[in-house]
Design an enzyme around this catalytic site. Structure first.
Site, PDB file in Angstrom:
ATOM      1  CB  THR A   1      -0.917   0.008   1.236  1.00  0.00           C
ATOM      2  OG1 THR A   1      -1.759  -1.155   1.206  1.00  0.00           O
ATOM      3  CG2 THR A   1      -1.795   1.249   1.259  1.00  0.00           C
TER       4      THR A   1
ATOM      5  CD  GLN B   1      -5.461  -3.246   0.514  1.00  0.00           C
ATOM      6  OE1 GLN B   1      -5.563  -3.966  -0.476  1.00  0.00           O
ATOM      7  NE2 GLN B   1      -5.444  -3.725   1.740  1.00  0.00           N
TER       8      GLN B   1
ATOM      9  CD  GLN C   1      -9.464  -1.618  -0.012  1.00  0.00           C
ATOM     10  OE1 GLN C   1     -10.025  -2.336  -0.826  1.00  0.00           O
ATOM     11  NE2 GLN C   1      -8.932  -2.079   1.100  1.00  0.00           N
ATOM     12  CG  ASP C   2      -6.338   1.820   1.433  1.00  0.00           C
ATOM     13  OD1 ASP C   2      -7.382   1.970   2.079  1.00  0.00           O
ATOM     14  OD2 ASP C   2      -5.489   0.949   1.692  1.00  0.00           O
TER      15      ASP C   2
ATOM     16  CG  ASP D   1     -10.792   1.574   5.224  1.00  0.00           C
ATOM     17  OD1 ASP D   1     -11.852   1.829   5.817  1.00  0.00           O
ATOM     18  OD2 ASP D   1     -10.240   0.457   5.271  1.00  0.00           O
TER      19      ASP D   1
ATOM     20  NE  ARG E   1     -12.683  -0.289   7.602  1.00  0.00           N
ATOM     21  CZ  ARG E   1     -12.538  -1.510   7.070  1.00  0.00           C
ATOM     22  NH1 ARG E   1     -13.171  -2.544   7.628  1.00  0.00           N
ATOM     23  NH2 ARG E   1     -11.796  -1.700   6.011  1.00  0.00           N
TER      24      ARG E   1
ATOM     25  CD1 TRP F   1      -6.032  -0.037   9.734  1.00  0.00           C
ATOM     26  CD2 TRP F   1      -4.979   1.893   9.337  1.00  0.00           C
ATOM     27  NE1 TRP F   1      -4.883  -0.340   9.038  1.00  0.00           N
ATOM     28  CE2 TRP F   1      -4.217   0.827   8.780  1.00  0.00           C
ATOM     29  CE3 TRP F   1      -4.504   3.198   9.204  1.00  0.00           C
ATOM     30  CZ2 TRP F   1      -3.013   1.044   8.104  1.00  0.00           C
ATOM     31  CZ3 TRP F   1      -3.319   3.408   8.522  1.00  0.00           C
ATOM     32  CH2 TRP F   1      -2.576   2.344   7.984  1.00  0.00           C
TER      33      TRP F   1
END
Length: 551
Positions: free
Chosen positions: A314, A344, A366-367, A388, A456, A458
């Site tokens: 990532t 990711q 994502q990410d 996220d 949320r 992490w």
């Protein structure tokens, strides 16, 4: 989750520091470690480092940071022995760790330099916050190394440096605790709401050129540039142009970055003309005060498609990464086109202290945006993603931005944030102020199929607040989503203050111990630009507008 559990077990297997005595008779050392997460390690290491009842706060803090440097160097110097892996992601994860521990040593050394300039018992507030920010980043770097190893399924037990990692983290954690106790806690400037400056202007802040020099540059920079060009309007000196047609100084952005002087205190502006630039751009640690200036959102685009599915961690999947101090960007789009199915895939990763983004677009799934570490500011930016999609462990303020959830993969849920604070002494978190929190056009027709949440946790001490923002009807009534079971629900800090819109009703929000409806304005003020990132001292108001406090 099985791999995460296995990784946790391996981490617990690593031996932590054992003190040789319980320090019951050393009151000063015992008091110094009051805020430490691993108090036994803190007390033992300070005593063995020479701390005693005669030590003053500066001496004790210096002992802790110097020990942190030794521990970080021990890990860094041991990593090269484990670089023979044949799997590309494993090699990448180990390379990430080498890079991150090298950066950690830099941050610890910078903290020692600031500490050396203080007196035995007092320190300027700016210096105290600087040290806390850099120690927070040093701890984040170590957590990122572990994340990458876990992602690549690397067993700590198989690594020669694995046995040193817990001590290195505990050591930085002790340094954080001491700096907080002696120089940060209860000593910061307190502002009432009415004292905050409003620096937002109605002017057009798009780059306007006057005699070949952008009008928003400081007077000193304008004078230097005009003198160097003889006033003839030629862009020389601290401004270079990137143009794909060959009409500028460079045809790609990386070449322009490489040409910048190392650790320059002068602003170096890279004007990137209209076009789609397919390259992965890195602003390394030795390139300070770089600015990327484009021709507008979706007009100047930097694009890439790295992802974890293709063997990148990532951390290294980012299309653009910025580490050098003082990075600025305006009127430009950063994107990662790997798509939702590649999981990711980062568009922009930022670990640049005192970095700011104005009128930019950051696009991914994502990410999308990795706000990795240190102090950051985003103003009037459009940020697109799914799972996220704003994550990391910096101290970041988003102001007057559009946060747009996209259509994810089937069975997924959208989460705007996943903040990664691992220690209660870190001065990090995500502050979303006066933003529009809504859905992208592709999500609107199918919104009922994809639950959408504010965030949320992490990491254990995840911290995120939404203030004076518009929350659309797409936000689930619970507001927030658990990561796994009751993990972090009592240690996180999630807050909402004076938001509006159909998704802002807090009457059915989750009932976690760490969730707060912030009815007290003094609590909310802690997360403004002025207080949370000390923005009044460094955000370049001549290049971008910002609000110091509340609207």
């Amino acid at each position: 989750m099985a791999s995460a559990l296995r990784f946790l077990i391996l981490l617990l297997f690593v031996s932590s520091y054992e003190s040789k005595n319980d320090n019951q008779d050393n009151g000063e050392v015992h008091s110094a470690c009051e805020y430490a997460s691993n108090r036994r390690y803190c007390e033992g290491s300070l005593s063995e480092g020479g701390g005693s009842s005669k030590s003053d706060p500066k001496d004790l803090t210096e002992i802790a940071i110097r020990l942190s440097m030794r521990q970080a160097k021990l890990v860094h110097d041991s990593i090269s022995d484990d670089s023979s892996s044949t799997r590309s992601m494993q090699r990448q994860a180990l390379a990430d760790c080498r890079f991150l521990y090298n950066l950690t040593a830099d941050y610890l050394n910078a903290s020692l330099t600031k500490l050396a300039n203080s007196t035995n018992t007092t320190m300027e507030w700016k210096s105290a916050v600087y040290i806390q920010s850099y120690l927070s980043a040093a701890l984040t770097n170590q957590a990122t190394c572990l994340e990458g190893l876990s992602q690549a399924n690397v067993s700590l037990r198989s690594l020669s440096f694995g046995k040193y990692i817990a001590n290195a983290s505990d050591s930085v954690g002790s340094s954080l605790a001491l700096n907080r106790k002696y120089f940060v806690a209860g000593k910061g400037p307190v502002k009432r709401a009415g004292q905050n400056r409003r620096l937002l202007s109605n002017d057009d802040f798009l780059a306007q050129f006057d005699d070949g020099v952008p009008s928003w540059l400081s007077r000193a920079d304008r004078r230097r540039l005009l003198q160097s060009s003889g006033g003839d309007g030629i862009l020389v000196g601290n401004i270079v142009t990137v143009a794909q047609d060959g009409s500028g100084n460079f045809t790609n952005i990386t070449a322009a970055v490489n040409a910048a002087a190392d650790k320059s205190t002068d602003r170096y502006v890279i004007y990137v003309t209209a076009g789609i630039y397919s390259e992965n751009v890195d602003i390394p640690k030795n390139k300070w005060n770089i600015m990327l200036l484009g021709d507008g959102i979706d007009v100047t685009v930097i694009t890439g498609n790295r992802s974890v599915i293709d063997g990148w961690t990532t951390f290294t999947s980012a299309t653009v990464s910025a580490v050098g101090v003082g990075f600025l960007a305006r009127d430009i789009t950063f994107e990662n086109t790997a798509g939702a199915e590649k999981h990711q895939a980062v568009a922009l990763r930022v670990g640049s202290d005192l970095s700011a983004f104005y009128h930019c677009s950051i696009k991914g799934y994502q990410d999308t945006l990795y706000t990795h570490s240190l102090r950051q500011f985003y103003r009037e930016c459009d940020i697109y993603g799914t799972v996220d999609f704003i994550f990391g462990n910096s101290a970041a303020v988003f102001q007057a931005c559009n946060l747009l959830a996209r259509k994810p993969m089937d069975g997924q849920q959208n989460l705007y944030t996943a903040q990664g604070r691992t220690d209660p002494n870190q001065n990090t978190g995500i502050s979303i102020h006066n933003c529009n929190v809504t859905a992208a056009p592709d999500l609107v027709p199918v919104i009922s199929s994809f639950p959408t949440y504010l965030g949320r946790p992490w990491k254990q001490y995840s911290r995120t607040v939404y203030m004076q923002s518009y929350l659309d009807s797409y936000i689930q009534s619970a507001g927030w989503l658990a990561w796994s079971g009751d993990f972090a629900l009592s240690t996180l800090y999630y807050g909402e203050y004076n938001n509006s819109g159909p998704g802002s009703d807090t009457s059915q929000r989750i009932a976690w111990p760490g969730y707060h409806v912030m009815n007290n304005i003094s609590d909310a003020l802690s997360f403004t630009v002025s207080s949370f990132i000390s923005g009044d001292a460094w955000i370049p108001s001549d290049a971008m507008p910002y609000d110091s406090g509340f609207l």
